[in-house]
Write an enzyme that holds these catalytic residues in place. Sequence first.
Site, mmCIF file in Angstrom:
data_model
loop_
_atom_site.group_PDB
_atom_site.id
_atom_site.type_symbol
_atom_site.label_atom_id
_atom_site.label_comp_id
_atom_site.label_asym_id
_atom_site.label_seq_id
_atom_site.Cartn_x
_atom_site.Cartn_y
_atom_site.Cartn_z
ATOM 1 N N GLY A 95 0.729 -1.600 0.060
ATOM 2 C CA GLY A 95 0.494 -0.080 -0.111
ATOM 3 C C GLY A 95 1.016 0.702 -0.118
ATOM 4 N N ALA A 150 2.060 3.689 -2.206
ATOM 5 C CA ALA A 150 1.225 4.727 -2.496
ATOM 6 C C ALA A 150 -0.090 5.398 -1.771
ATOM 7 C CB ALA A 150 0.825 4.504 -4.376
ATOM 8 N N SER A 169 1.051 5.531 4.211
ATOM 9 C CA SER A 169 3.449 4.836 3.311
ATOM 10 C C SER A 169 3.394 6.023 3.619
ATOM 11 C CB SER A 169 2.558 4.287 2.048
ATOM 12 O OG SER A 169 2.310 2.516 2.948
ATOM 13 N N ARG A 172 -13.612 -1.541 2.001
ATOM 14 C CA ARG A 172 -14.802 -1.831 2.132
ATOM 15 C C ARG A 172 -15.714 -0.471 0.776
ATOM 16 N NH1 ARG A 172 -18.666 -2.729 7.251
ATOM 17 N NH2 ARG A 172 -18.173 -1.144 7.812
ATOM 18 N N ARG A 228 -18.904 -6.996 5.819
ATOM 19 C CA ARG A 228 -17.704 -6.964 6.844
ATOM 20 C C ARG A 228 -17.264 -8.675 6.169
ATOM 21 N NH1 ARG A 228 -13.849 -5.562 11.296
ATOM 22 N NH2 ARG A 228 -13.511 -7.138 12.434
ATOM 23 N N VAL A 266 -1.447 -3.711 8.927
ATOM 24 C CA VAL A 266 -2.299 -3.117 9.448
ATOM 25 C C VAL A 266 -3.120 -2.725 8.899
ATOM 26 C CG1 VAL A 266 -2.274 -0.403 9.006
ATOM 27 C CG2 VAL A 266 0.004 -1.505 9.432
ATOM 28 N N GLY A 267 -3.265 -3.336 7.042
ATOM 29 C CA GLY A 267 -4.624 -3.762 6.710
ATOM 30 C C GLY A 267 -5.858 -4.274 7.228
ATOM 31 N N ASP A 305 -4.904 2.265 19.218
ATOM 32 C CA ASP A 305 -5.331 2.666 19.680
ATOM 33 C C ASP A 305 -5.277 2.451 21.205
ATOM 34 O OD1 ASP A 305 -7.828 1.747 18.610
ATOM 35 O OD2 ASP A 305 -6.169 -0.573 17.304
ATOM 36 N N HIS A 320 -8.780 -5.454 16.614
ATOM 37 C CA HIS A 320 -9.055 -4.507 15.820
ATOM 38 C C HIS A 320 -10.184 -3.668 15.628
ATOM 39 C CE1 HIS A 320 -7.571 -0.177 15.024
ATOM 40 N NE2 HIS A 320 -7.694 -0.777 14.072
#
Lengths: 427, 427
Positions: free
Chosen positions: B91, B93, B97, B172, B178, B209-210, B239, B267
């Site tokens: 990710g 771009a 990042s 999403r 979900r 992280v995604g 968090d 998370h």
Amino acid sequence: MGLSTAAYSPAGSPTPLGTATARRRSVHQFLRPRRPLLATVRCSVDGAAAVATETPASRKDCFGVFCNIYDLKAEDTTKSWKKLVNIAVSGAAGMISNHLLFKLASGEVFGQDQPIALKLLGSERSFQALEGVAMELEDSLYPLLREVSIGIDPYEVFQDVDWALLIGAKPRGPGMERAALLDINGQIFADQGKALNAVASRNVKVLVVGNPCNTNALICLKNAPNIPAKNFHALTRLDENRAKCQLALKAGVFYDKVSNVTIWGNHSTTQVPDFLNAKIDGRLVKDVIKDTKWLEEEFTMTVQKRGGVLIQKWGRSSAASTAVSIVDAIRSLVTPTPEGDWFSSGVYTTGNPYGIAEDIVFSMPCRSKGDGDYELVSDVLMDDFLWERIKKSEAELLAEKKCVAHLTGEGNAFCDLPEDTMLPGEM
Amino acid sequence: MGLSTAAYSPAGSPTPLGTATARRRSVHQFLRPRRPLLATVRCSVDGAAAVATETPASRKDCFGVFCNIYDLKAEDTTKSWKKLVNIAVSGAAGMISNHLLFKLASGEVFGQDQPIALKLLGSERSFQALEGVAMELEDSLYPLLREVSIGIDPYEVFQDVDWALLIGAKPRGPGMERAALLDINGQIFADQGKALNAVASRNVKVLVVGNPCNTNALICLKNAPNIPAKNFHALTRLDENRAKCQLALKAGVFYDKVSNVTIWGNHSTTQVPDFLNAKIDGRLVKDVIKDTKWLEEEFTMTVQKRGGVLIQKWGRSSAASTAVSIVDAIRSLVTPTPEGDWFSSGVYTTGNPYGIAEDIVFSMPCRSKGDGDYELVSDVLMDDFLWERIKKSEAELLAEKKCVAHLTGEGNAFCDLPEDTMLPGEM
């Protein structure tokens, strides 16, 4: 579970820790501003904003967790820290600032023993975004970041600041002439100069990033007669960094081998990236790069077109590398310049040793002892090719100066700018 | 002008320094990937892209100035530096990042004696943006940043990486459940797990992280059986940071006074910010903050709603503070944890001392010796209130695991997720 377990017993009736107001710290004693009060000063978090009570002689001004009291002298880890530095950043809700503020807070600019206060200047329109930025700064838990305040009145935000990083400027609208942009943004920088003159530290260092930055810096310093003109800078460091990268690329070396690169003149397409004095691995560039045609023609074009290419590729302007170059520009003033090297900054020309017209802001080679001040480098090479280009950029800045005479107190403006010299990729 | 002046004499015919190809460095010896080659590998700058010649056994892979040869051992200033660390960022771009890459390059994460190589993973769609990011990294002249490569095939980009920071994930779409998001993103992380298993360092540390990051991390580690499961992390540090800030704010202290904050679980909105073990100035939070109702109800809500409030204010998601929390998460693994403190990370539960279900990725309190590894903290307090909430988050993660059984090699997926537990402000 083999864990120590504390019995869970709900406390009785909640005992508040005292009102938010009682805990709030009086960060600044504000003089009454010289003009109508515009700012909304808040101590807020998560939308639960509380407008601080104002008293005639003083007011509280802080954001969220930064309203809490701290005592650096009471802690082993912080008692050796330097005195707090106050840094104002305008355009604080914009993308360049969104990179810069976190760099300032991390300690990479002023060092790991330098606590800082960030004073974010935005507009009425961007006020909520400023709150968002302040929230993200809260959530970043930077130990060196001790105070954050937000506001829209430069007379408040600039109070006692040691640094003013003036990034905010109006973007050029569709069809807008450069002259019109000079006028609109010039007005902003005239106001900010007046505010700095009224309330900032008498030795504030001012770095103008908002375009057209050289002439904005000139306007700003003209409106701040009680602050040394030498303290004002216009950012040409991104151009210098880009020039270094292109010289490295052409020479086939890593960029840390390139030194002594000057950007002369205006931050516009008349700027002059200087390959005559630049060095690669300690040797003059011309002794390393034999492709004179490339040096004389393509090099400058490539440096100048960089921002435009970036927008094409990335869809956004170069906020991250601009912020890096602002960091570089500040660090060059607060750390001693390496022996034999120099850096570029747009500074006031009066007294310059090169014969450049006085009383404009022109990018020139500088050295610093690391005390926040600089001196111009006198031992530079000059030839006709370089000098002619310098004169062209000088002519442009003199013409820009005439356009803003009404803002510098020098009479009526007369604006005759034949070309559009905005750098590609910049507003 | 009183300056030394070198006579200006144009050089004769340009002497090129050798072809770009000859100067280009073979950064990586790529094994043939296990699947069809997707990546476009370029060495380019300013749009003048040159596709590197491919040979059967090796290929060149680099970007712009980072294709140039360097020798750290030959320089006084760099010869004491550590061995190069290879860091892949997916990710690359995207906005998170865009903050993170410059922090990695600056040395603030791995230290000022740690040269790094950045390997940027993007998509076909984002390839031009990746080039833009690489150009901005070039222009930033970071001395520690020695290599940058860009690509869209994880089998190439992950070659020999010591760290994989997996930020990229599909957002999403409108109306997407979900469960559907788990499936789409799960597929990405299954592929990336396989790629890491095939080509990464055998001791690669992986930070997901995604979102949904816990289950994505589980999928990733299940598809990388040759890499220790202990090396996979899901990011819950933002968090934790937010929880610390809110506790500080409530207690009226600066945030550096808050320690021992754990985020337990997923998370998602079932996450458990732990105020039972948290300390303020070395004292248990409950002895400092007497407002139990706030701790039990508002505290968790405030931490969870933070991202949503930020989007409202700022109009964008919290890229900057997320990047800061990624820096914190990595630094917590490469520097020794301060005595008595700990940090939260979503890690593999098998063997955990708390009685949490095995074989999921769950955020728990960790300590590190600074060697990149961690151990779970065993001396934590537990009570019914905390335990019940932990069990709820555990139940959710077990349900998520069932949804992705087809991606973890555990049979057919069965998906029954009653609630939408995405955190506000996250895609």
